[in-house]
Design an enzyme around this catalytic site. Structure first.
Site, PDB file in Angstrom:
ATOM      1  N   ASP A 134      18.350   5.704  -1.108  1.00 53.99           N
ATOM      2  CA  ASP A 134      18.604   5.617  -3.435  1.00 53.99           C
ATOM      3  C   ASP A 134      18.716   4.486  -3.547  1.00 53.99           C
ATOM      4  O   ASP A 134      19.262   3.772  -3.348  1.00 53.99           O
ATOM      5  CB  ASP A 134      20.108   6.559  -3.061  1.00 53.99           C
ATOM      6  CG  ASP A 134      20.091   6.968  -4.377  1.00 53.99           C
ATOM      7  OD1 ASP A 134      19.618   8.842  -5.180  1.00 53.99           O
ATOM      8  OD2 ASP A 134      21.195   6.183  -4.936  1.00 53.99           O
ATOM      9  N   GLU A 191      15.318   9.332  -7.766  1.00 50.80           N
ATOM     10  CA  GLU A 191      15.613   8.135  -7.610  1.00 50.80           C
ATOM     11  C   GLU A 191      15.818   7.807  -5.594  1.00 50.80           C
ATOM     12  O   GLU A 191      15.821   7.269  -4.957  1.00 50.80           O
ATOM     13  CB  GLU A 191      16.272   6.963  -7.779  1.00 50.80           C
ATOM     14  CG  GLU A 191      17.922   6.884  -7.746  1.00 50.80           C
ATOM     15  CD  GLU A 191      18.168   8.044  -9.276  1.00 50.80           C
ATOM     16  OE1 GLU A 191      19.593   8.270  -9.552  1.00 50.80           O
ATOM     17  OE2 GLU A 191      17.579   8.926  -9.879  1.00 50.80           O
TER      18      GLU A 191
END
Length: 323
Positions: A180, A223
């Protein structure tokens, strides 16, 4: 396992012989997935015999409970005619909606549909190079993330199970890495969403550069990215994860005249030959480790196995105090 955007093209023969003696190249033959798997998947038929079934050692494996371990075989004779033979399967093999007799070869025509068991439906096709390229491009659109070009979440979830099984056949375990991007909202707020999208493409490029063709790499959402790879030990899983984190941290992102750094938090979970875990457990514990990496400072790799071990120790200590 990520094909990195490549498209397989059939070779064109080159010969000095006259046109009368030239042998045309064989037309590529495929089984196209119609139902029961990734729609549009192209299963290449190479050689005289192609075995179909649930067992991992078949030419093409199908993870469906209605498919027998050794379900059917597709073969080609000297005239290149195709024949399908049911190998005594429990739920039968169907050709164009008609069940065929067990152990009796039945001819297959171009465009015929072969059904294995209750839900796997395949279309037998002979493709010229133009149709082959079109079919492959259409399939790629269904399994790739539009922004990054990596596989999408759906395809990852379909493929990780078979990947784990193939790794076990090689006496290897499987690691799952949840990656992440740290403080991604700040990038969008500071530079705009176009720059944010470009940054995600750069992250995807770094993931490609730090993984191998046998690894499965996907954009999991937003993301967040996910990687599944074969490993021989927990130490190797952590080493691969650290390599990915380090590459992201040391590679500046250059977009136009802008340049900025990106870091990522990584949660690692793994299943070894001696200690197997389900796919759901692998993903869930990798996500737990990712949360811990975020909570403890970001730009770091956290081992889910250590979290679980610490939890077991705390439980044992509590039980001892209760006694």
């Amino acid at each position: 396992m990520d094909l990195k955007g490549t498209t397989q093209i059939c070779p064109s023969p080159v010969s000095d012989e006259s046109e009368e003696t030239q042998i045309p190249p064989p037309t590529p033959m495929y089984l196209i997935m119609v139902h029961g798997g990734t729609t549009g998947a192209m299963l290449r038929i190479d050689g005289r015999t192609t075995t179909l079934g649930r067992a991992a050692d078949n030419t093409h494996q199908f993870h469906d409970p209605t498919v027998s371990r050794r379900h059917a075989v597709l073969s080609h004779d000297e005239k290149n005619l195709a024949w399908v033979t049911d190998l005594g399967s429990s739920n039968g093999t169907y050709l164009d909606n008609k069940r065929i007799s067990a152990r009796k070869p039945t001819q297959v025509e171009d465009g015929s549909r072969i059904q294995l068991g209750g839900s796997i439906v395949l279309k037998y096709v002979c493709l010229n190079p133009y149709d082959e390229r079109f079919q492959r491009e259409m399939f790629e659109r269904t399994v790739r993330d539009n922004l990054t070009g990596l596989y999408n979440r759906g395809y990852f979830l379909e493929q990780i199970g078979p990947l784990c099984e193939r790794n076990l056949l090689r006496n290897l375990g499987t690691a799952v890495l949840m990656v992440d991007v740290d403080h991604f909202k700040r990038i969008n707020d500071a530079y705009g969403h176009d720059v944010g999208d470009a940054a995600l493409r750069e992250v995807a490029k770094s993931l490609r550069d730090s993984t191998r063709s046998e690894d499965l790499v996907a954009r999991y959402g937003g993301e967040e990215f996910i990687v599944a790879l074969p490993v021989s030990s927990a130490e190797q899983a952590m080493e691969r994860a650290e390599r990915i984190r380090g590459l992201l941290a040391t590679r500046p992102v250059r977009i136009g005249r802008r340049e900025f750094g990106i870091t990522a938090s990584v949660g690692v979970s793994y299943s070894t030959v001696g200690r197997r875990r389900t796919v759901n457990a692998l993903i869930a514990t990798a996500d737990l480790a990712l949360y811990q990496a975020k909570r403890t400072g970001r730009d770091r790799v956290v081992d889910a196995g250590q979290i679980l071990l610490d939890g077991e120790r705390r439980t044992e200590s509590f039980d001892a105090l209760a006694v």
